[in-house]
Write an enzyme that holds these catalytic residues in place. Structure first.
Site, mmCIF file in Angstrom:
data_model
loop_
_atom_site.group_PDB
_atom_site.id
_atom_site.type_symbol
_atom_site.label_atom_id
_atom_site.label_comp_id
_atom_site.label_asym_id
_atom_site.label_seq_id
_atom_site.Cartn_x
_atom_site.Cartn_y
_atom_site.Cartn_z
ATOM 1 N N ASP A 114 7.934 -1.325 11.027
ATOM 2 C CA ASP A 114 7.085 -0.235 10.535
ATOM 3 C C ASP A 114 6.280 0.430 11.644
ATOM 4 O O ASP A 114 5.274 1.074 11.389
ATOM 5 C CB ASP A 114 6.169 -0.725 9.400
ATOM 6 C CG ASP A 114 5.329 -1.933 9.802
ATOM 7 O OD1 ASP A 114 5.398 -2.344 10.985
ATOM 8 O OD2 ASP A 114 4.602 -2.457 8.943
ATOM 9 N N THR A 157 3.394 -13.631 10.519
ATOM 10 C CA THR A 157 4.271 -13.120 11.579
ATOM 11 C C THR A 157 4.917 -14.255 12.388
ATOM 12 O O THR A 157 6.063 -14.136 12.830
ATOM 13 C CB THR A 157 3.491 -12.199 12.526
ATOM 14 O OG1 THR A 157 2.259 -12.837 12.904
ATOM 15 C CG2 THR A 157 3.164 -10.863 11.869
ATOM 16 N N ARG A 195 27.475 27.531 0.877
ATOM 17 C CA ARG A 195 27.733 26.133 0.494
ATOM 18 C C ARG A 195 28.839 25.517 1.354
ATOM 19 O O ARG A 195 29.488 26.200 2.139
ATOM 20 C CB ARG A 195 28.051 26.083 -0.998
ATOM 21 C CG ARG A 195 26.806 26.412 -1.843
ATOM 22 C CD ARG A 195 27.124 26.506 -3.301
ATOM 23 N NE ARG A 195 27.827 25.321 -3.769
ATOM 24 C CZ ARG A 195 28.529 25.274 -4.892
ATOM 25 N NH1 ARG A 195 28.633 26.341 -5.666
ATOM 26 N NH2 ARG A 195 29.131 24.157 -5.244
ATOM 27 N N ARG A 199 0.797 -1.230 0.000
ATOM 28 C CA ARG A 199 0.000 0.000 0.000
ATOM 29 C C ARG A 199 0.830 1.281 0.000
ATOM 30 O O ARG A 199 0.279 2.371 -0.154
ATOM 31 C CB ARG A 199 -0.965 -0.011 1.202
ATOM 32 C CG ARG A 199 -2.193 -0.859 0.931
ATOM 33 C CD ARG A 199 -3.110 -0.872 2.126
ATOM 34 N NE ARG A 199 -2.618 -1.749 3.178
ATOM 35 C CZ ARG A 199 -3.012 -1.680 4.445
ATOM 36 N NH1 ARG A 199 -3.863 -0.750 4.833
ATOM 37 N NH2 ARG A 199 -2.534 -2.523 5.342
ATOM 38 N N ASN A 241 36.643 31.070 -10.393
ATOM 39 C CA ASN A 241 37.499 30.069 -9.755
ATOM 40 C C ASN A 241 37.713 28.832 -10.607
ATOM 41 O O ASN A 241 38.528 27.988 -10.270
ATOM 42 C CB ASN A 241 36.907 29.652 -8.405
ATOM 43 C CG ASN A 241 35.496 29.096 -8.544
ATOM 44 O OD1 ASN A 241 34.762 29.451 -9.473
ATOM 45 N ND2 ASN A 241 35.122 28.226 -7.637
ATOM 46 N N TYR A 242 37.022 28.724 -11.723
ATOM 47 C CA TYR A 242 37.021 27.484 -12.490
ATOM 48 C C TYR A 242 37.420 27.773 -13.927
ATOM 49 O O TYR A 242 36.818 28.614 -14.590
ATOM 50 C CB TYR A 242 35.604 26.895 -12.427
ATOM 51 C CG TYR A 242 35.451 25.532 -13.030
ATOM 52 C CD1 TYR A 242 36.331 24.495 -12.720
ATOM 53 C CD2 TYR A 242 34.397 25.260 -13.907
ATOM 54 C CE1 TYR A 242 36.165 23.235 -13.265
ATOM 55 C CE2 TYR A 242 34.223 23.996 -14.451
ATOM 56 C CZ TYR A 242 35.115 22.984 -14.131
ATOM 57 O OH TYR A 242 34.944 21.736 -14.671
ATOM 58 N N TYR A 253 29.326 36.046 -6.294
ATOM 59 C CA TYR A 253 29.750 34.666 -6.126
ATOM 60 C C TYR A 253 31.164 34.656 -5.559
ATOM 61 O O TYR A 253 32.100 35.167 -6.189
ATOM 62 C CB TYR A 253 29.715 33.884 -7.455
ATOM 63 C CG TYR A 253 30.338 32.511 -7.287
ATOM 64 C CD1 TYR A 253 29.763 31.585 -6.412
ATOM 65 C CD2 TYR A 253 31.510 32.151 -7.938
ATOM 66 C CE1 TYR A 253 30.338 30.343 -6.198
ATOM 67 C CE2 TYR A 253 32.094 30.899 -7.732
ATOM 68 C CZ TYR A 253 31.499 30.008 -6.854
ATOM 69 O OH TYR A 253 32.075 28.786 -6.640
ATOM 70 N N ASN A 266 35.132 45.025 1.753
ATOM 71 C CA ASN A 266 33.825 45.342 1.188
ATOM 72 C C ASN A 266 33.800 44.880 -0.264
ATOM 73 O O ASN A 266 34.640 45.295 -1.065
ATOM 74 C CB ASN A 266 33.574 46.847 1.282
ATOM 75 C CG ASN A 266 32.107 47.163 1.055
ATOM 76 O OD1 ASN A 266 31.512 46.718 0.082
ATOM 77 N ND2 ASN A 266 31.526 47.911 1.974
ATOM 78 N N TYR A 320 8.164 -4.347 15.434
ATOM 79 C CA TYR A 320 7.848 -4.226 14.011
ATOM 80 C C TYR A 320 8.705 -3.112 13.413
ATOM 81 O O TYR A 320 8.795 -2.014 13.987
ATOM 82 C CB TYR A 320 6.388 -3.818 13.804
ATOM 83 C CG TYR A 320 5.344 -4.897 14.026
ATOM 84 C CD1 TYR A 320 5.674 -6.183 14.424
ATOM 85 C CD2 TYR A 320 3.995 -4.601 13.801
ATOM 86 C CE1 TYR A 320 4.689 -7.143 14.603
ATOM 87 C CE2 TYR A 320 3.004 -5.547 13.980
ATOM 88 C CZ TYR A 320 3.358 -6.827 14.386
ATOM 89 O OH TYR A 320 2.375 -7.758 14.562
HETATM 90 C C1 UD1 Z 1 -0.497 -7.991 12.970
HETATM 91 C C2 UD1 Z 1 -1.105 -8.887 14.070
HETATM 92 C C3 UD1 Z 1 -2.362 -8.218 14.620
HETATM 93 C C4 UD1 Z 1 -2.017 -6.820 15.140
HETATM 94 C C5 UD1 Z 1 -1.329 -5.997 14.047
HETATM 95 C C6 UD1 Z 1 -0.810 -4.711 14.617
HETATM 96 C C7 UD1 Z 1 -0.613 -11.212 13.502
HETATM 97 C C8 UD1 Z 1 -1.132 -12.444 12.903
HETATM 98 N N1 UD1 Z 1 -1.456 -10.154 13.502
HETATM 99 O O1 UD1 Z 1 -1.467 -7.937 11.935
HETATM 100 O O2 UD1 Z 1 -2.902 -8.986 15.670
HETATM 101 O O3 UD1 Z 1 -3.197 -6.169 15.588
HETATM 102 O O4 UD1 Z 1 -0.194 -6.706 13.514
HETATM 103 O O5 UD1 Z 1 -0.320 -3.913 13.586
HETATM 104 O O6 UD1 Z 1 0.515 -11.162 13.955
HETATM 105 N N2 UD1 Z 1 5.787 -9.419 8.717
HETATM 106 C C9 UD1 Z 1 6.865 -10.163 8.303
HETATM 107 N N3 UD1 Z 1 6.658 -11.326 7.659
HETATM 108 C C10 UD1 Z 1 5.422 -11.809 7.403
HETATM 109 C C11 UD1 Z 1 4.312 -11.039 7.811
HETATM 110 C C12 UD1 Z 1 4.516 -9.858 8.475
HETATM 111 O O7 UD1 Z 1 8.015 -9.771 8.520
HETATM 112 O O8 UD1 Z 1 5.324 -12.882 6.809
HETATM 113 C C13 UD1 Z 1 6.025 -8.142 9.423
HETATM 114 C C14 UD1 Z 1 5.553 -6.923 8.667
HETATM 115 O O9 UD1 Z 1 6.595 -6.373 7.905
HETATM 116 C C15 UD1 Z 1 5.121 -5.979 9.774
HETATM 117 C C16 UD1 Z 1 4.674 -6.920 10.889
HETATM 118 O O10 UD1 Z 1 5.271 -8.167 10.606
HETATM 119 O O11 UD1 Z 1 6.192 -5.209 10.248
HETATM 120 C C17 UD1 Z 1 3.175 -7.053 10.959
HETATM 121 O O12 UD1 Z 1 2.694 -7.515 9.729
HETATM 122 P P1 UD1 Z 1 1.309 -7.044 9.154
HETATM 123 O O13 UD1 Z 1 1.057 -7.750 7.887
HETATM 124 O O14 UD1 Z 1 1.237 -5.585 9.152
HETATM 125 O O15 UD1 Z 1 0.346 -7.638 10.275
HETATM 126 P P2 UD1 Z 1 -1.170 -7.397 10.424
HETATM 127 O O16 UD1 Z 1 -1.909 -8.344 9.539
HETATM 128 O O17 UD1 Z 1 -1.462 -5.969 10.347
HETATM 129 CA CA CA Z 2 0.225 -3.715 9.827
#
Ligand code: UD1
Ligand code: CA
Length: 455
Positions: free
Chosen positions: A103, A80, A331, A16, A384-385, A364, A375, A101
Site C-alpha cells: 500500500d 508485520t 467505438r 479504513r 446492421n443488426y 450511425y 459524403n 508494502y
Molecule cells: C508500520 C510500522 C511503523 C511504520 C509504518 C509506516 C511496524 C510494527 N510498524 O506501522 O513503524 O512507521 O508501518 O507506514 O512494522 N501487514 C501485513 N500483515 C500484518 C500487518 C501488516 O501484511 O499482520 C502489512 C499491511 O498490509 C501494510 C504493512 O504491512 O502494507 C504495514 O502495516 P500497517 O498496519 O499499516 O502498519 P503500521 O501500524 O502503520
Molecule cells: Ca499503514
C-alpha cells in the site's frame, strides 16, 4: 551484487477504506496498488518476489494472476514481523531481502537501489523526517547517532513522541540475519502484535551497523489507509506523469486536470486541453490537438489530427489530418482515414472510413467499409443488426448519401452512386446512378384540421 529477494506485505485489512475490494486492488492511475509496487520491485531484477496476502486473497490472486510472484498466505494479521516470517521458508539463506508494502505505491526504484546497497554493511532502513510524525514508528538514536531501536506510536512515551524521524517500514537485510531475529520476536506491546520493527533493537544490541537512507521525495513513502490518501497519491502520480510529458514537449493546458491511466506516446507539438482522460495505450503523432473533456482509450491518432471537445474514442486508429467531434463516439475496431471528418453526435463502430470522407452530423455507421471522398448526410443509419446477426454495409468511393437514409445491411452502395434523401435502401445501389426509395408526396386541397369540441 548479492542475490536479492523481495517481500511485499499486503495482508492488512484496509478497514479504513470502507470497501469490499481488498485495499491493494484499489487503483492508482487505473492499476491496482499492488501492481505498482510489483513493477517497481521488478525493476531491481530480484531472484524472487513474495507477496504476503490475507484479506480477500483469492480475489487479489485472481485479479493479479499474471504477476510472477510466490503467493504466501498470512491467515491472521498478527503484525508485520509475523507477516514477514510467513514468507521466510521460501527465501534463500544467501539472499538480501527487501521488504516493501503493497500500500505504498509511489516508491521509486532508484530509492530502493540505494536502500539495498546500504544493506551491504548490515541492515538498511528507509526513514523520513515528517513535520507531523503522528501514527508512525519513531527512530530512536543513541549518543553516537546510531539507530538504537524503533518505538511505535502506541508504545511511545514523553520525548519519544516529539521525534520527527520516522520508519517508512521499508528495509533491506540479509535473510540469514533476519531469520534469527524473527525467531526471537514477541508480542508484548501495546497492540499485541509481532512488530518487524523490534529487529532493530536486536541488531543494535549485537553491534550490527544499521544504515538509514531517505527517499528522493517524501511522497514516495506515502501509504494508503483510506480514500483521502488514495486520492492524494493519485494526484501525486498524475503530477509526476504530467511533468514528464511536459518535459517531452507536450502542451497540457492544465497539468492538474489531466489523467493518464496507462501509457501515452506523443510526437512533437501536441496539445491536450483540460479534463482529458487517457487509458490503455494511446499514441499521438505530431501536432495532434485534443479538445477538452475527451476520453480516449487504446487509440492511435495520426499527425495533424484534431479531436474536438467531448469525444469518446476507444480501440481505434485515426488520421492523419482527420477532424473528429465535437461529441463524436468512435467505438472499437474503427479506422478513420486521412483527412476524414466525423462530426457531432456521430457513432462509428467496427468500420473503416476512407480518405477525405465526411460523416458530419447525427449518424450511425456500424460494420461498414466506406471508400474515399464519401459524403454521408445527417441522420443516416446503417441498419446492421437484424435482432440476431450483424451484417456489413459497403460504400464505394465518391458516394453521396442524402440525409435520413437507412442502409439495411447486408447492402452495397457502389462507387459514384447518389442516394436520395429519406431513402430506405434494402438492395444494392448501382454505380454512378441516382437511387432513392421514397413514397409519393400528396396534397389534399381544402382539408381542414380537426378542432376540439366540434365533431
Ligand atoms: C508500520 C510500522 C511503523 C511504520 C509504518 C509506516 C511496524 C510494527 N510498524 O506501522 O513503524 O512507521 O508501518 O507506514 O512494522 N501487514 C501485513 N500483515 C500484518 C500487518 C501488516 O501484511 O499482520 C502489512 C499491511 O498490509 C501494510 C504493512 O504491512 O502494507 C504495514 O502495516 P500497517 O498496519 O499499516 O502498519 P503500521 O501500524 O502503520
Ligand atoms: Ca499503514
Amino acid at each position: 551484487m548479492r542475490r536479492l529477494e523481495v517481500i511485499i506485505l499486503a495482508a492488512g485489512q484496509g478497514t479504513r477504506m470502507r470497501s469490499d475490494l481488498p485495499k491493494v486492488l484499489h487503483p492508482i492511475a487505473g492499476r491496482p496498488l499492488l501492481r505498482h509496487v510489483y513493477e517497481t520491485a521488478r525493476a531491481l531484477a530480484p531472484q524472487r518476489i513474495h507477496v504476503v496476502y490475507g484479506h480477500g486473497g483469492a480475489r487479489v490472486q485472481a485479479q493479479l494472476a499474471d504477476l510472477e510472484v510466490r503467493w504466501v498466505e498470512q491467515a491472521q494479521q498478527l503484525g508485520t514481523g509475523h507477516a514477514v516470517a510467513q514468507a521466510m521458508d521460501g527465501v534463500a539463506e544467501e539472499s538480501t531481502l527487501l521488504v516493501l508494502y503493497g500500500d505504498v505505491p509511489l516508491i521509486a526504484s532508484t530509492t530502493l537501489e540505494r536502500l539495498v546497497a546500504a544493506a551491504e554493511a548490515g541492515i538498511a532502513l528507509l526513514t523520513v523526517e515528517l513535520a507531523d510524525p503522528t501514527g508512525y514508528g519513531r527512530i530512536l538514536r543513541d549518543g553516537q547517532g546510531q539507530v538504537a531501536r524503533i518505538v511505535e506510536q502506541k508504545d511511545a512515551q514523553g520525548a519519544e513522541l516529539a521525534i520527527r524521524e520516522v520508519n517508512t517500514g521499508l528495509l533491506a537485510i540479509p535473510a540469514s540475519r533476519l531469520r534469527s531475529y524473527l525467531a526471537r520476536l514477541d508480542n508484548a506491546n501495546a497492540q499485541g502484535e509481532f512488530y518487524l520493527t523490534d529487529i532493530f533493537a536486536m541488531a543494535a544490541a549485537e553491534g550490527v551497523a544499521i544504515a538509514t537512507t531517505a527517499p528522493a521525495e517524501t511522497a514516495e513513502v506515502l501509504g494508503i489507509n483510506d480514500r483521502v490518501q488514495l486520492a492524494e497519491v493519485e494526484r501525486h502520480y498524475q503530477q509526476r506523469q504530467a511533468a514528464a510529458l511536459l518535459r517531452q514537449g507536450l502542451t497540457l493546458c492544465d497539468p492538474q486536470r489531466f489523467d493518464l491511466r496507462g501509457e501515452l506516446t506523443v510526437g512533437r507539438d501536441c496539445t491536450i486541453d483540460v479534463n482529458v482522460v487517457l487509458e490503455g495505450r494511446v499514441v499521438l503523432g505530431d501536432g495532434v490537438t485534443i479538445g477538452a473533456h475527451c476520453v480516449i482509450k487504446d487509440a492511435e491518432i495520426g499527425s495533424g489530427s484534431q479531436i474536438q471537445p467531448f469525444c469518446h474514442i476507444e480501440q481505434a486508429r485515426i488520421g492523419p489530418a482527420a477532424r473528429i467531434g465535437p461529441y463524436a463516439r468512435i467505438r472499437p475496431e474503427s479506422e478513420i482515414g486521412e483527412a476524414a471528418h466525423i462530426g457531432n453526435f456521430v457513432e462509428v463502430k467496427k468500420s473503416t472510413i476512407g480518405h477525405g470522407s465526411k460523416v458530419n452530423h447525427l449518424a450511425y455507421i456500424g460494420d461498414t467499409s466506406m471508400g474515399q471522398r464519401v459524403n454521408i448526410g445527417a441522420g443516416t443509419i446503417t441498419c446492421n443488426y437484424d435482432g440476431a446477426n450483424k451484417h456489413r454495409t459497403t460504400i464505394g468511393d465518391d458516394v453521396f448519401i442524402g440525409s435520413d437514409t437507412q442502409l439495411v445491411a447486408p447492402v452495397t452502395v457502389h462507387s459514384g452512386a447518389t442516394i436520395g434523401a429519406g431513402s430506405t435502401i434494402t438492395k444494392d445501389a448501382p454505380a454512378d446512378e441516382l437511387t432513392l426509395s421514397r413514397s409519393k408526396q400528396l396534397t389534399f386541397p381544402g382539408w381542414k384540421r380537426p378542432v376540439k369540441g366540434r365533431p
